[in-house]
Design an enzyme around this catalytic site. Sequence first.
Site, PDB file in Angstrom:
ATOM      1  N   LYS A 169      -7.325 -65.697  22.414  1.00  0.00           N
ATOM      2  CA  LYS A 169      -7.797 -65.768  20.981  1.00  0.00           C
ATOM      3  C   LYS A 169      -6.460 -65.456  20.149  1.00  0.00           C
ATOM      4  CE  LYS A 169      -8.069 -63.513  17.338  1.00  0.00           C
ATOM      5  NZ  LYS A 169      -7.509 -64.188  16.310  1.00  0.00           N
ATOM      6  N   GLU A 244       1.497 -54.373  22.053  1.00  0.00           N
ATOM      7  CA  GLU A 244       2.673 -54.642  21.612  1.00  0.00           C
ATOM      8  C   GLU A 244       2.742 -54.919  19.999  1.00  0.00           C
ATOM      9  OE1 GLU A 244       5.407 -54.867  23.838  1.00  0.00           O
ATOM     10  OE2 GLU A 244       4.276 -55.138  25.689  1.00  0.00           O
ATOM     11  N   CYS A 278       9.100 -59.042  15.368  1.00  0.00           N
ATOM     12  CA  CYS A 278       8.765 -57.622  15.577  1.00  0.00           C
ATOM     13  C   CYS A 278      10.233 -56.837  15.980  1.00  0.00           C
ATOM     14  CB  CYS A 278       7.885 -57.586  16.744  1.00  0.00           C
ATOM     15  SG  CYS A 278       8.396 -58.362  18.447  1.00  0.00           S
TER      16      CYS A 278
HETATM   17  P1  NAD Z   1      -2.337 -58.668  13.176  1.00  0.00           P
HETATM   18  O1  NAD Z   1      -2.629 -57.430  13.812  1.00  0.00           O
HETATM   19  O2  NAD Z   1      -2.902 -59.282  11.954  1.00  0.00           O
HETATM   20  O3  NAD Z   1      -3.150 -59.979  14.151  1.00  0.00           O
HETATM   21  C1  NAD Z   1      -2.639 -60.123  15.590  1.00  0.00           C
HETATM   22  C2  NAD Z   1      -3.967 -60.676  16.380  1.00  0.00           C
HETATM   23  O4  NAD Z   1      -4.829 -59.758  16.235  1.00  0.00           O
HETATM   24  C3  NAD Z   1      -4.395 -61.810  15.657  1.00  0.00           C
HETATM   25  O5  NAD Z   1      -4.965 -62.685  16.610  1.00  0.00           O
HETATM   26  C4  NAD Z   1      -5.694 -61.535  14.883  1.00  0.00           C
HETATM   27  O6  NAD Z   1      -6.651 -62.382  14.738  1.00  0.00           O
HETATM   28  C5  NAD Z   1      -6.037 -60.328  15.745  1.00  0.00           C
HETATM   29  N1  NAD Z   1      -6.798 -59.222  15.159  1.00  0.00           N
HETATM   30  C6  NAD Z   1      -6.417 -58.607  14.100  1.00  0.00           C
HETATM   31  N2  NAD Z   1      -7.494 -57.507  13.777  1.00  0.00           N
HETATM   32  C7  NAD Z   1      -8.158 -57.584  14.916  1.00  0.00           C
HETATM   33  C8  NAD Z   1      -9.410 -56.492  15.111  1.00  0.00           C
HETATM   34  N3  NAD Z   1      -9.459 -55.491  14.329  1.00  0.00           N
HETATM   35  N4  NAD Z   1      -9.632 -56.487  16.446  1.00  0.00           N
HETATM   36  C9  NAD Z   1      -9.195 -57.519  17.454  1.00  0.00           C
HETATM   37  N5  NAD Z   1      -8.217 -58.465  17.056  1.00  0.00           N
HETATM   38  C10 NAD Z   1      -7.996 -58.493  15.800  1.00  0.00           C
HETATM   39  O7  NAD Z   1      -0.879 -59.157  13.462  1.00  0.00           O
HETATM   40  P2  NAD Z   1       0.011 -60.670  12.851  1.00  0.00           P
HETATM   41  O8  NAD Z   1       0.162 -60.547  11.389  1.00  0.00           O
HETATM   42  O9  NAD Z   1      -0.599 -61.754  13.443  1.00  0.00           O
HETATM   43  O10 NAD Z   1       1.479 -60.550  13.833  1.00  0.00           O
HETATM   44  C11 NAD Z   1       2.634 -59.657  13.165  1.00  0.00           C
HETATM   45  C12 NAD Z   1       2.607 -58.389  13.600  1.00  0.00           C
HETATM   46  O11 NAD Z   1       2.752 -58.469  15.136  1.00  0.00           O
HETATM   47  C13 NAD Z   1       3.664 -57.723  13.195  1.00  0.00           C
HETATM   48  O12 NAD Z   1       3.515 -56.193  13.194  1.00  0.00           O
HETATM   49  C14 NAD Z   1       4.801 -57.454  14.377  1.00  0.00           C
HETATM   50  O13 NAD Z   1       5.616 -56.589  14.334  1.00  0.00           O
HETATM   51  C15 NAD Z   1       3.662 -57.731  15.368  1.00  0.00           C
HETATM   52  N6  NAD Z   1       4.329 -58.299  16.764  1.00  0.00           N
HETATM   53  C16 NAD Z   1       4.547 -57.494  17.718  1.00  0.00           C
HETATM   54  C17 NAD Z   1       5.236 -58.063  18.897  1.00  0.00           C
HETATM   55  C18 NAD Z   1       5.724 -57.152  19.871  1.00  0.00           C
HETATM   56  O14 NAD Z   1       5.871 -57.606  21.257  1.00  0.00           O
HETATM   57  N7  NAD Z   1       5.604 -55.855  19.897  1.00  0.00           N
HETATM   58  C19 NAD Z   1       5.770 -59.274  19.041  1.00  0.00           C
HETATM   59  C20 NAD Z   1       5.339 -60.167  18.022  1.00  0.00           C
HETATM   60  C21 NAD Z   1       4.774 -59.636  16.754  1.00  0.00           C
END
Ligand code: NAD
Length: 479
Positions: A169, A244, A278
């Site tokens: 997803k 992550e 990130c």
């Molecule tokens: P997000 O948490 O909004 O979404 C990430 C994914 O999770 C999306 O596919 C989203 O649709 C899904 N999602 C959101 N809420 C959910 C729920 N309640 N249940 C299941 N799935 C859900 O994050 P984003 O805005 O897409 O990405 C940015 C964030 O990701 C930042 O905090 C960044 O630091 C982090 N990030 C971390 C890494 C790492 O490797 N540590 C890498 C890239 C990004």
Amino acid sequence: MDTQLIYVNGQWRPSGSRAVIEAVNPATEEVVGLVPDGVPADVDEAVAAARAALPRWSALPAGERARYLRALRRELLATRDAFAEAITAEMGAPIEFARRVQTGLPLRALGALLDALPAASEPDRHGHSVVYRDPVGVVAALTPWNYPLNQMLVKVAAALAVGCTVVLKPSELAPLSAVLLARTLHDIGLPPGVFNLVAGRGSAVGAALAGHPGVDMVSFTGSTAAGRQVAALAAANVTRVSLELGGKSACVLLDDADFPAAVADGVASCLMNSGQTCTALSRMLVPENRYDQTLDRVVELMAGHRIGDPRDPATRLGPLVTAAARDRLADRLARARAQGAHWRDGAGGQALPERGYFVAPGALAVRDPALPVVREELFAPVLCVLPYATEEDALALANDSPYGLAGAVWSADVARARAFARGMCTGRVDINGAKLNPAAPFGGRRQSGYGYELGGYGLAEFQVYQAVQLPSDAGDPGA
Ligand code: NAD
């Protein structure tokens, strides 16, 4: 590029939902694609397909699965430009960066996974035990928008390599590269059901996958807030989870550092991908007696980052991903200013009036490390610069964070920098600008999550062990 289909069991088929999600180009505010606003019934179909495909896929020798992944790598190399253009259109990464990093990083990661696969496929011997590594099973991969291809690929390729089947997803904000990836996996002839794609929102498709009894592992990359919800949903079925999550990483300049190089590298890291990384080094810790001149240099360097149309190869800073991200930043910065942080220059963090969700980069001079702006992830081209008195203070400041993802330290004395790095409570530390190694583990501590990606560590994440104890009269049958 329009598709209102989900990819299940080797076929594109209609979602159970008639609703669609518009993919919006954050630089132009134009709709660049449509994907289904998927529903839990789509998830049920995809999980059933992945379960059905699991026995045959996991029974293949690792070398056979590696053949598919090598074909994937060749195909990605051949279509790299199309991926880069899709990523630029869906999330606004400058095209040059999209070509070099957004598509380069996953290609390197895939190479490192393939290198690590033979060793990760062999059982180990420990005395009278043979320890077998089995695929964990059906993997739900939930991925963010900021490095869309990389985040999808490091999960999907690692899981497939060790014999898992996958339901992906992708982020609803960056669905175009996901559709391209699914087409690519289809074109290389991956058996039906081994990889499935369901587009949709986190609250519907993501949550349905995280809480699905047919899913054996949820591999999540995204915000700490969503990660918490995913882990809670998965707990109902005792489903394995890797998280992550976000970060607020520190770049520490020790007093004997090469300041010009360190400041340039720190600023580049903070502004990389328009501040939406990130591992961005979004805090810079500087000796008190170098504080003012460092701030001046930071501002000067930021001014040299050309902001504008991401399709222009000369552009180094694109827009933030959404209007909501831009507005959230404005609120946080207004609060930070009211609490005593101040801009070194006049325009930092301000929204730019043209079309698109652009904000000016900026350096925030902060003396109080307790301010929320120092502790929270802004995900924007904004660097918090803090002074420190002694090396001990610098380490305490670096570790004074709810996160523990990455960090950097600079010193003329590598042994000193290494000792400092070992004191940092983060999953990764780069000394004097050393770069990411796709064979080394990538993962966080504290609220940056748990679990590892990349190389052999990333493969192990999708494996479970079985220890078989041989009786003393079994001789040594080998592993
Ligand atoms: P997000 O948490 O909004 O979404 C990430 C994914 O999770 C999306 O596919 C989203 O649709 C899904 N999602 C959101 N809420 C959910 C729920 N309640 N249940 C299941 N799935 C859900 O994050 P984003 O805005 O897409 O990405 C940015 C964030 O990701 C930042 O905090 C960044 O630091 C982090 N990030 C971390 C890494 C790492 O490797 N540590 C890498 C890239 C990004």
